[in-house]
Write an enzyme that holds these catalytic residues in place. Structure first.
Site, PDB file in Angstrom:
ATOM      1  N   ASP A 402       0.803  -0.972  -0.121  1.00 33.90           N
ATOM      2  CA  ASP A 402       0.087  -0.075  -0.024  1.00 33.90           C
ATOM      3  C   ASP A 402       0.884   1.382  -0.198  1.00 33.90           C
ATOM      4  O   ASP A 402       2.009   1.305   0.279  1.00 33.90           O
ATOM      5  CB  ASP A 402      -0.695  -0.143   1.345  1.00 33.90           C
ATOM      6  CG  ASP A 402       0.100   0.389   2.541  1.00 33.90           C
ATOM      7  OD1 ASP A 402       1.119   0.028   2.655  1.00 33.90           O
ATOM      8  OD2 ASP A 402      -1.090   0.624   3.094  1.00 33.90           O
ATOM      9  N   LYS A 403       0.872   2.603   0.077  1.00 35.40           N
ATOM     10  CA  LYS A 403       0.794   3.624   0.107  1.00 35.40           C
ATOM     11  C   LYS A 403       1.296   4.137   1.102  1.00 35.40           C
ATOM     12  O   LYS A 403       2.410   4.511   2.027  1.00 35.40           O
ATOM     13  CB  LYS A 403       0.638   4.842  -1.224  1.00 35.40           C
ATOM     14  CG  LYS A 403       1.072   5.871  -1.496  1.00 35.40           C
ATOM     15  CD  LYS A 403      -0.014   6.846  -2.614  1.00 35.40           C
ATOM     16  CE  LYS A 403      -0.449   6.883  -2.146  1.00 35.40           C
ATOM     17  NZ  LYS A 403       0.069   8.514  -0.736  1.00 35.40           N
ATOM     18  N   THR A 404      -0.163   4.628   1.293  1.00 34.77           N
ATOM     19  CA  THR A 404       0.052   5.349   2.587  1.00 34.77           C
ATOM     20  C   THR A 404       0.817   4.394   4.246  1.00 34.77           C
ATOM     21  O   THR A 404      -0.317   4.264   4.235  1.00 34.77           O
ATOM     22  CB  THR A 404      -1.424   5.641   2.932  1.00 34.77           C
ATOM     23  OG1 THR A 404      -1.611   6.988   1.909  1.00 34.77           O
ATOM     24  CG2 THR A 404      -1.506   6.940   4.634  1.00 34.77           C
ATOM     25  N   PHE A 547     -17.790   7.703   7.624  1.00 35.70           N
ATOM     26  CA  PHE A 547     -17.065   7.360   5.839  1.00 35.70           C
ATOM     27  C   PHE A 547     -16.782   5.522   5.965  1.00 35.70           C
ATOM     28  O   PHE A 547     -16.760   4.717   7.299  1.00 35.70           O
ATOM     29  CB  PHE A 547     -16.248   8.453   6.419  1.00 35.70           C
ATOM     30  CG  PHE A 547     -14.800   7.476   4.979  1.00 35.70           C
ATOM     31  CD1 PHE A 547     -14.503   8.437   3.794  1.00 35.70           C
ATOM     32  CD2 PHE A 547     -13.987   6.424   5.069  1.00 35.70           C
ATOM     33  CE1 PHE A 547     -13.622   7.903   2.673  1.00 35.70           C
ATOM     34  CE2 PHE A 547     -13.270   5.938   4.351  1.00 35.70           C
ATOM     35  CZ  PHE A 547     -12.945   6.648   2.846  1.00 35.70           C
ATOM     36  N   GLY A 685      -5.847   4.575  -2.989  1.00 37.58           N
ATOM     37  CA  GLY A 685      -7.397   5.382  -3.480  1.00 37.58           C
ATOM     38  C   GLY A 685      -7.533   7.063  -4.320  1.00 37.58           C
ATOM     39  O   GLY A 685      -8.443   6.832  -3.959  1.00 37.58           O
ATOM     40  N   ASP A 686      -6.071   6.777  -4.067  1.00 37.32           N
ATOM     41  CA  ASP A 686      -6.159   8.519  -5.319  1.00 37.32           C
ATOM     42  C   ASP A 686      -6.317   8.562  -6.361  1.00 37.32           C
ATOM     43  O   ASP A 686      -6.562   7.705  -6.827  1.00 37.32           O
ATOM     44  CB  ASP A 686      -4.562   9.416  -4.880  1.00 37.32           C
ATOM     45  CG  ASP A 686      -3.787   9.408  -3.319  1.00 37.32           C
ATOM     46  OD1 ASP A 686      -4.587   9.837  -2.561  1.00 37.32           O
ATOM     47  OD2 ASP A 686      -2.854   8.417  -3.464  1.00 37.32           O
TER      48      ASP A 686
END
Length: 724
Positions: A402-404, A547, A685-686
């Site tokens: 993942d990125k974050t 959310f 998710g960007d």
């Protein structure tokens, strides 16, 4: 014998009941009632064997290796006198040695698992028994027990939070062992149970009844109801503390055990221990199979030659080679086939597996001793927990990340924003060209705001001037950021605010609102208090529309002191755009242009919108919302329908842009992995533009790539067509 059979029957009945469990029902402080359902106790087991099952199960696993199975067959053949030309112990001894060496290694690994299980099961926690708190081992904790947890203690089971030492019955938990997230999560008890406080007498007489979903592995979802004093209250994931978490920044809390041991979400996700096979194991099985095929072919040829010799020439050699009575040439050739299998058994390398196991064991020591894999800041060396999969490390072809928080630091900073069609955060020189920000540039002075965060850095002075001049859109923008979130504030000293957020994005946005004059000060389950440009305003919190990864947005409905009811919403651009009033079309075009610029700079973006609501409609909507929130069947679907109904015809306010910097050394690491011909996949998710910019920043995408292929479809069928 009767006791053993009875215990076996109870265990079998318990297992069948758990497998068929459609809904869980339990009562606090009522062990006889809860025991009638045969719920699992809190002891866990991650080991593969016990004293009785080790030998049969381990031998079964070892004989899945073809070489071991082959030599077992060979040993059986050597026990037949008619075909054996070698004594049986010539095969039995090396086979036993091979099985013993591998068995000792497997036993050592499993003993370590038993020790770990024993250590966990024998941890202690405080359980309410007969009106008093008693130290009890984890393995003896049962469903329906009320437990008290202290700060920095592990949570022994999945429990319903009842009360805590913090204001508003909040607790802070660290979930790193569950989802890898290092930031603290905030949980909050129901107001009706929070009133129990630290009163042991009140807990002793507490007879709340919980009805909830059966055990499952969904870490982010929980639905249930709590019935007490004739009233039913809805329960969700924010009211539950999961096993594997650690209590932080909270002196104490009380909880009701809902799921224990193997029924906890942590154990439901761990699954059953599997016997793993590496690529080398599979390759060796194929090699042994090929060697066995070669051996069978060779022995077949030799037995055919023996048949021909027996038919044509053997009669002249009967004096020297007497034939067994009543033995034909065909039967003799059959015996000779198996005799050759025994004689040529060394063709199959039985020592190959032993050599590989010894190499694996030695390699695990080298991993533990590797100084380059030592992390000095936390005094943490590498640790090979199993010797089974070491060689797979050198055969990795794909890395999924993942990125974050992995590629990035997961520390967000408010960078830019767009309000009512005007962009803020960029700096320009006298000629109109954009200027890159540096640490030497003059920062915005927030000294006029006594509650401002001194660590917050911003360089565009025009935004502060716009807010302080009373611009209604700018003030509504930051009012939304101060109200629409799940952040919990801590104020140890007057004016020293510390925000505890489940997401760093939320913390960055609430901190930005704080510095620009809209300070989120405190919250209760019914109110949110904000200091707006120095004026204290208490909003009634009507509803929170949570959310989720499906909704990709969050909303709150609040009532101002003047009685004005407003829905504030923030979320992904495409999701918000679908729900805007047509009057926002022109503003949407300008905001989209700004969003594309922010995404091109690698920033994370959110779109903000609001909607004024009618009081009579809201009261009717709240009744339906309450009914849906306590429903056990179709709760999520009913809530989603209500959310969709009210989140329409909104007015666009603007957009935010938050920066998440890369971790140190990420570009160099990815470059080295690429040189090793390892394919890297990163999930984010960007927006597409943001993802591409991050890709170039971390060297996943490079300028020398002539043709970057982009799949932009939004459906499975669309992606399939683009790939074709």
């Amino acid at each position: 014998m009767f006791c053993f059979t009875d215990a076996l029957f109870v265990h079998t009945a318990s297992l069948l009941l758990r497998l068929s469990e459609k809904e869980r029902l339990l009562r606090a402080n009522d062990r006889p009632f809860n025991l009638s359902f045969h719920y699992a106790r809190n002891a866990i087991k991650t080991s593969k064997y016990n004293v009785l099952t080790f030998l049969p199960l381990n031998l079964l696993v070892q004989f899945t290796r073809l070489a071991n199975a082959y030599f077992l067959l060979l040993l059986i053949l050597q026990l037949i006198p008619e075909i054996s030309s070698l004594p049986w112990f010539t095969t039995a001894v090396p086979l036993v040695i091979v099985l013993s060496i591998t068995g000792v290694k497997d036993a050592n690994d499993d003993i370590n698992r038993h020790r770990s299980d024993k250590q966990v099961n024998n941890r202690t926690t405080e359980v309410l028994v007969d009106g008093k708190l008693k130290e009890e081992r984890w393995k003896n904790v049962q469903v329906g027990d009320i437990v008290k947890l202290q700060n920095n203690h592990f949570i022994p089971a999945d429990i319903l939070l009842l009360s805590s030492s913090e204001p508003l019955n909040l607790v802070y938990v660290e979930t790193a062992d569950l989802d890898g997230e290092t930031n603290l999560k905030v949980k909050q008890a129901l107001t009706v149970t929070g009133e129990l406080g630290n009163n042991l007498e009140a807990y002793s007489s507490f007879t709340g009844e919980v009805r909830c979903e059966p055990p499952n592995n969904r870490l982010d979802k929980f639905k249930g109801t709590l019935t007490m004093s004739g009233q039913t209250h809805g329960l969700d994931n924010d009211k539950v503390l999961l096993r594997g978490c650690t209590l932080r920044n909270t002196d104490w809390c009380f909880g009701l055990v809902i799921f224990a041991g193997p029924d906890t979400k942590l154990m439901q996700n761990s699954g059953k221990s599997k016997f793993k096979r590496t690529r080398i194991d599979r390759m060796m099985n194929i090699l042994v199979l090929c060697i066995c095929g070669f051996l069978v072919t060779l022995c077949s040829v030799l037995s055919i030659c023996n048949y021909l010799w027996e038919t044509n020439e053997a009669s002249g050699f009967t004096v020297f080679l007497p034939r067994l009575p009543d033995t034909s040439a065909e039967l003799s050739s059959f015996f000779i086939f198996w005799s050759y299998v025994i004689v040529l058994n060394t063709v199959v390398p039985i020592s190959l597996y032993v050599s590989v196991e010894i190499i694996r064991l030695g390699n695990s020591f080298f991993i533990d001793w590797d100084r380059k894999m030592y992390y000095p800041k936390k005094d943490t060396p590498a640790q090979a927990r199993t010797t089974t999969l070491n060689e797979e490390l050198g055969q990795i072809k794909y890395i999924f990340s993942d990125k974050t928080g992995t590629l990035t630091q997961n520390i967000m900073t408010f960078n830019k924003c767009s309000i009512n069609g005007k962009a803020y955060g960029e700096l320009y020189d006298f000629s109109g060209h954009r200027v890159e920000r540096t640490d030497r540039m003059e920062r915005v002075d927030f000294s006029w705001n006594q509650l401002a965060d001194p660590k917050f850095i911003f360089h565009d002075h025009s935004l502060v001037e716009t807010v302080r001049e009373g611009n209604p859109e700018a003030q509504a923008f930051f009012r939304l950021l101060a109200l629409c979130h799940t952040v919990m504030p801590e104020e140890r000293k007057e004016g020293e605010l510390n925000y505890q957020a489940q997401s760093p994005d939320e913390s960055a946005l609430v901190t930005a609102a704080r510095n620009f004059g809209f300070v989120f000060r405190s919250r209760t389950p019914e109110t949110i208090t904000v200091m707006e440009m120095g004026r204290k305003v208490v909003y009634e919190l009507v509803a929170v529309l949570d959310f989720s990864n499906v909704r990709k947005r969050m909303s709150v409905i609040v009532r101002s002191p003047e009685g004005k009811i407003t829905l504030f919403c923030k979320g992904a651009d495409m999701v918000i755009y679908e729900r805007l009033h047509p009057s926002s079309d022109k503003l949407m075009e300008v905001t989209t242009k700004h969003l594309n610029e922010y995404a091109g700079d690698g920033l994370r973006t959110l779109v903000l919108a609001y909607k004024d609501l009618d009081g009579s409609y809201l009261e009717e909507w709240r009744k339906r919302h309450h009914d849906a929130s306590i429903a056990m069947e179709g709760r999520e679907e009913r809530l989603d329908e209500l959310y969709e109904e009210i989140e329409k015809e909104m007015t666009l306010l603007g957009a935010t842009a938050v920066e998440d910097k890369l971790q140190d050394g990420v570009p160099h690491t990815i470059e080295q992995l690429a040189e090793a011909d390892i394919k890297i996949w990163v999930l984010t998710g960007d927006k597409q533009e943001t993802a591409e910019n991050i890709g170039y920043a971390c060297n996943m995408l490079r300028e020398d790539m002539n043709d970057v292929f982009v799949v932009s479809a939004n459906t499975a069928e669309g992606v399939r067509k683009e790939l074709q």
